[in-house]
Scaffold this motif. Sequence first.
Motif, PDB file in Angstrom:
ATOM      1  N   ARG A  69      -6.125  -4.308   9.013  1.00 24.80           N
ATOM      2  CA  ARG A  69      -4.815  -3.672   8.901  1.00 24.80           C
ATOM      3  C   ARG A  69      -3.700  -4.660   8.609  1.00 24.80           C
ATOM      4  O   ARG A  69      -2.542  -4.331   8.732  1.00 24.80           O
ATOM      5  CB  ARG A  69      -4.511  -2.909  10.199  1.00 24.80           C
ATOM      6  CG  ARG A  69      -5.450  -1.762  10.423  1.00 24.80           C
ATOM      7  CD  ARG A  69      -5.080  -0.655   9.492  1.00 24.80           C
ATOM      8  NE  ARG A  69      -6.129   0.355   9.492  1.00 24.80           N
ATOM      9  CZ  ARG A  69      -6.451   1.057   8.449  1.00 24.80           C
ATOM     10  NH1 ARG A  69      -5.852   0.865   7.307  1.00 24.80           N
ATOM     11  NH2 ARG A  69      -7.384   1.968   8.518  1.00 24.80           N
ATOM     12  N   THR A  74      -2.070   1.502   2.862  1.00 26.14           N
ATOM     13  CA  THR A  74      -2.243   2.495   3.921  1.00 26.14           C
ATOM     14  C   THR A  74      -2.442   3.904   3.388  1.00 26.14           C
ATOM     15  O   THR A  74      -2.784   4.798   4.137  1.00 26.14           O
ATOM     16  CB  THR A  74      -1.021   2.508   4.855  1.00 26.14           C
ATOM     17  OG1 THR A  74       0.148   2.783   4.076  1.00 26.14           O
ATOM     18  CG2 THR A  74      -0.877   1.176   5.569  1.00 26.14           C
ATOM     19  N   ARG A  75      -2.207   4.103   2.088  1.00 26.71           N
ATOM     20  CA  ARG A  75      -2.351   5.445   1.527  1.00 26.71           C
ATOM     21  C   ARG A  75      -2.714   5.399   0.049  1.00 26.71           C
ATOM     22  O   ARG A  75      -2.472   4.399  -0.627  1.00 26.71           O
ATOM     23  CB  ARG A  75      -1.077   6.255   1.733  1.00 26.71           C
ATOM     24  CG  ARG A  75       0.143   5.629   1.117  1.00 26.71           C
ATOM     25  CD  ARG A  75       1.418   6.260   1.629  1.00 26.71           C
ATOM     26  NE  ARG A  75       2.546   5.477   1.153  1.00 26.71           N
ATOM     27  CZ  ARG A  75       3.549   5.955   0.458  1.00 26.71           C
ATOM     28  NH1 ARG A  75       3.608   7.235   0.198  1.00 26.71           N
ATOM     29  NH2 ARG A  75       4.509   5.178   0.048  1.00 26.71           N
ATOM     30  N   SER A  87      -0.312  12.491  -1.341  1.00 26.61           N
ATOM     31  CA  SER A  87      -0.633  11.240  -0.670  1.00 26.61           C
ATOM     32  C   SER A  87      -1.738  11.477   0.347  1.00 26.61           C
ATOM     33  O   SER A  87      -1.715  12.468   1.072  1.00 26.61           O
ATOM     34  CB  SER A  87       0.624  10.718   0.025  1.00 26.61           C
ATOM     35  OG  SER A  87       0.342   9.542   0.734  1.00 26.61           O
ATOM     36  N   PRO A  89      -3.893   9.476   3.507  1.00 25.95           N
ATOM     37  CA  PRO A  89      -3.958   8.263   4.318  1.00 25.95           C
ATOM     38  C   PRO A  89      -5.298   7.574   4.125  1.00 25.95           C
ATOM     39  O   PRO A  89      -6.330   8.227   3.955  1.00 25.95           O
ATOM     40  CB  PRO A  89      -3.807   8.790   5.744  1.00 25.95           C
ATOM     41  CG  PRO A  89      -4.236  10.215   5.685  1.00 25.95           C
ATOM     42  CD  PRO A  89      -3.919  10.693   4.295  1.00 25.95           C
TER      43      PRO A  89
END
Length: 167
Positions: A69, A74-75, A87, A89
């Motif tokens: 991370r 993130t998407r 969008s 995730p």
Amino acid sequence: MSELTFTLLRLGYLVLLWVFVLSAVAVLRRDLAARATDRAERRRRDDGGTPARKAGATPAAPAPSPPSRGGGPTRLVVTAGPLTGTSLPLGGSSILIGRSPACTLVLDDDYSSSRHARIYPQGDQWYVEDLGSTNGTFLGDQQVTGATPLAPGVGVQIGRSVVELQG
């Protein structure tokens, strides 16, 4: 022409119209039943373990490991096409893209295949892989032929849609 002839012609056209309507309904029912059967078989196969491989299919890529991370994407965002602005995730699992209702991102696009492409994480990197689509998958201007590293912000063209990883 006589009144009887006109009446018979009108009745003939009416019968012909109903035959056309009923045949169109029969085709739609058959297509929907085939989709439901395919979906049920897919669920049964997924619940029963590993899916059966098609003859001549390429071996699957190694099991994806969750990405770290540390500032990565993130998407997944659709930047062009009918679903612009959509969008998804990103997690530790792959994203299947295509027209099939079983896909993670379902495209309503005549130029995409039912199972067109897959975007998946491996280590700290995301990869895009074409799944034998008819019209191909493009990373920028280059056609994707195998598992190809995918950098954030680079557009992946699938049919008329373009998706990209974003942070």
